[in-house]
Enzyme design. Structure first.
Site, PDB file in Angstrom:
ATOM      1  N   GLY A 115       0.827  -1.200   0.000  1.00 32.01           N
ATOM      2  CA  GLY A 115       0.000   0.000   0.000  1.00 32.01           C
ATOM      3  C   GLY A 115       0.854   1.238   0.000  1.00 32.01           C
ATOM      4  O   GLY A 115       2.059   1.199  -0.292  1.00 32.01           O
ATOM      5  N   GLY A 155       4.071   1.220   2.271  1.00 35.71           N
ATOM      6  CA  GLY A 155       5.196   0.352   1.957  1.00 35.71           C
ATOM      7  C   GLY A 155       4.708  -1.057   1.678  1.00 35.71           C
ATOM      8  O   GLY A 155       3.559  -1.275   1.280  1.00 35.71           O
ATOM      9  N   VAL A 176       4.726  -5.202   3.170  1.00 39.54           N
ATOM     10  CA  VAL A 176       4.930  -6.114   4.292  1.00 39.54           C
ATOM     11  C   VAL A 176       5.204  -7.494   3.732  1.00 39.54           C
ATOM     12  O   VAL A 176       4.467  -7.986   2.872  1.00 39.54           O
ATOM     13  CB  VAL A 176       3.699  -6.135   5.223  1.00 39.54           C
ATOM     14  CG1 VAL A 176       3.916  -7.117   6.370  1.00 39.54           C
ATOM     15  CG2 VAL A 176       3.419  -4.752   5.787  1.00 39.54           C
ATOM     16  N   ASP A 179      -5.331   4.211  12.608  1.00 40.68           N
ATOM     17  CA  ASP A 179      -5.751   3.507  11.389  1.00 40.68           C
ATOM     18  C   ASP A 179      -6.502   2.227  11.760  1.00 40.68           C
ATOM     19  O   ASP A 179      -6.254   1.173  11.195  1.00 40.68           O
ATOM     20  CB  ASP A 179      -4.551   3.195  10.503  1.00 40.68           C
ATOM     21  CG  ASP A 179      -4.964   2.864   9.065  1.00 40.68           C
ATOM     22  OD1 ASP A 179      -6.136   3.104   8.724  1.00 40.68           O
ATOM     23  OD2 ASP A 179      -4.125   2.367   8.301  1.00 40.68           O
TER      24      ASP A 179
END
Length: 575
Positions: A312, A315, A317, A423
């Site tokens: 996203g 960055g 993962v 978030d």
């Protein structure tokens, strides 16, 4: 007190005295019982009014006030009035007046149906103790008195407990004992009241107490802002320093100029463990992250990437293998990190390193990888809450309650360290194979260029689950996290974001900034009322996470469920 009781009886006789069986004074006795029953109602009403200003602050003056209200309104006044009414009837039966007028005394001598002479019926029999423990030979009569003198007080006790629960809404229920324990004492102390008089007093006392729930409910619970203020711990008072007497200066030395003070000697700083109050400041200071033994700061091919887990604006993962420690980890690598992004990554690492909660993802290290700065985190097996709901359907009330209470506890632990998530959304909740939820991806490091920007150009949050104040450009707060957690729980119960879905992220962001009311709430859920309060557009009106956790855990306990059980069973995906 007998004069007050006689005035009460005369008032009850004027209010209600139908001239039919079982007699005008028998009916007046039930009316007197209804007037006595208004005292517990008044006490619960007063407690509800007190809580409008004090919230859940049950210590000091507020606790003393509730205890005094319970003793006076539920024990002392009802007991004095009930025994006073009984003594008046006994006095009239013995040939006195008991404080009544001659006309009233004469009316007490009238006969009605099965009652006979009213003065004898109400004042010439056994008291409650004698009737229950030394019964007559009639089994039918004993059953009648047993049901009336034991069953009616038990039903009235339930009504008094209901009054206490209504007066103590949005708070712990244990202060209700200060109302119903005095009532139990009142019942026991009333054993000397004449049995027939007590029966008719209870017949009026019970409906008055039940109907009294209505005015107490109309007072309403304290606002969430008052509860939030009452949940805050009191600020410690600093003890004033004792005044130091001025230094003594000999007279001979008063004319001499004071020598210059010696230069301050510099000492090396002393390492001090940070206090909890300084935890938030520590999280905001860029710098190295404490690393566990055996870890290293340089990447150097230490982490072997297995598969990409997510991608996203922030960055990428990766699921990776730590070749030095032999464990599976999650690598969060920033896209093209600049200085600002690097500092935000360091703050995120520091913030997560300070958290110690079983339902928060753990951070292990912060390392340099060939393609950027990487945060090394615990790898959680399972799938996101968003996928669990999409594939398995919405959660039931028990599972959603467990989810809400668990994540509220996790966010409270983060807030205690000065850390905001910012978030909260279903895709940032991982449900492990045991069905337990875990909070991941605290929203601190974000890349530039996304739809929702802060003053520094950094995106915070996801439009469908963004609190109205953050969407409008205001800084995030614990109330914002509470709103987004409620939105996540609403999704878990209904399968939709609370404001519904929009065609574009910009449309969803505009709906959040305009604080559009929720349109896809689970209306049939038992959590609907608490969801509406938690999704209030004004942060000050929302319940705190501590209040939400207390409310939900209280409901789970009442339905016989544990708060730490699974929220859903997840079948691990095949590799």
């Amino acid at each position: 007190m007998e004069s007050i009781a006689s005035s009460l009886l005369s008032l009850a006789y004027q209010i209600f005295q139908p001239g039919f069986c079982p007699g005008d004074w028998v009916w007046a006795t039930s009316m007197a019982g209804a007037l006595i029953g208004l005292w517990p109602v008044f006490g619960a009403f007063a407690v509800a009014v007190v809580r409008k200003f004090t919230g859940n602050r049950y210590h000091g003056a507020s606790l003393i006030a509730i205890a005094a209200i319970g003793v006076i309104c539920v024990l002392v006044m009802p007991w004095l009035l009930a025994t006073g009414v009984s003594s008046i009837y006994r006095a009239v039966f013995a040939g006195g007046t008991g404080g009544l007028s001659p006309t009233e005394v004469a009316n007490l001598g009238q006969e009605y149906c099965f009652v006979g002479v009213q003065s004898e019926y109400l004042g010439g029999g056994q008291n409650i103790y004698e009737t229950l423990f030394y019964p007559s030979d009639s089994v039918l009569a004993y059953g009648y008195y047993l049901g009336a003198l034991v069953g009616l007080p038990i039903l009235t006790l339930l009504a008094v407990m209901l009054l206490g629960r209504v007066a103590l809404r949005r708070g712990p229920k244990w202060p209700g004992r200060l109302l119903w324990i005095p009532f139990v004492a009142f019942v026991l102390l009333s054993a000397g009241v004449e049995a027939n008089t007590a029966v008719h007093l209870w017949l009026g006392f019970l409906p008055a107490t039940i109907l009294g729930v209505i005015p107490v409910a109309l007072v309403g619970p304290p606002s969430w802002s008052v509860i939030q203020r009452s949940d805050r711990p009191p600020e410690p008072r600093r003890a004033p320093r004792p005044a130091q007497p001025p230094p003594y200066v000999p007279p001979a030395e008063e004319e001499k100029p004071a020598p210059p003070p010696p230069a301050a000697k510099e000492y090396p700083p002393t390492a001090v463990a940070p206090s909890q109050e300084a935890a938030g400041a520590l999280a905001a200071v860029p710098g190295p992250v404490p690393t566990p033994p055996g870890s290293a700061q340089a990447g150097g091919g230490r982490f072997k990437r297995i598969r990409r887990l997510g991608h996203g604006g922030f960055g990428t993962v990766w699921e990776a293998q730590d070749t030095q420690l032999g464990r599976t980890v999650a690598l969060k690598i920033a896209h093209a990190p600049d200085r600002d992004t690097e500092e935000r990554m360091q703050r995120e690492a520091r913030a997560l390193a300070m958290l110690n909660h079983p339902n928060c993802v753990r951070v292990y290290d912060l390392v340099e990888e060939p393609d950027g700065l990487a945060l090394v985190m615990e790898y959680l097996h399972g799938q996101s809450l968003a996928n669990a709901v999409d594939t398995g359907g919405p959660l039931d009330d028990v599972s959603a309650g467990r989810l809400w209470a668990t994540l509220a506890s996790a966010l409270s632990a983060a807030h205690a360290q000065g850390v905001l998530h910012r978030d909260m959304k279903p895709s940032n909740v991982i449900v492990d194979p045991e069905g337990l939820p875990h909070l991941i991806d605290f929203g601190i490091a974000r890349s530039k260029g996304d739809a929702k920007l802060t003053a520094t150009g950094m995106m915070i949050g996801t439009p469908d689950y963004t609190a109205p104040e953050t969407a409008a450009g205001q800084p995030a707060s614990p109330a914002s996290d509470a709103w987004q957690l409620a939105a996540t729980v609403s999704f878990a119960l209904s399968g939709y974001p609370p404001r519904g879905t929009r065609e574009t992220p910009m449309a969803a962001l505009m709906a959040a900034a305009r604080a559009e009311p929720p349109s896809r709430l689970p209306r049939q859920s038992v959590h609907a009322r608490l969801l509406m309060a938690s999704l209030d557009p004004q942060p000050r009106n929302r319940p705190t996470l501590a209040a939400v956790q207390r409310e939900v855990e209280g409901w789970l306990a009442r339905v016989g469920k544990s708060a730490d059980g699974p929220v859903a069973k997840v079948v691990p995906r095949l590799q």
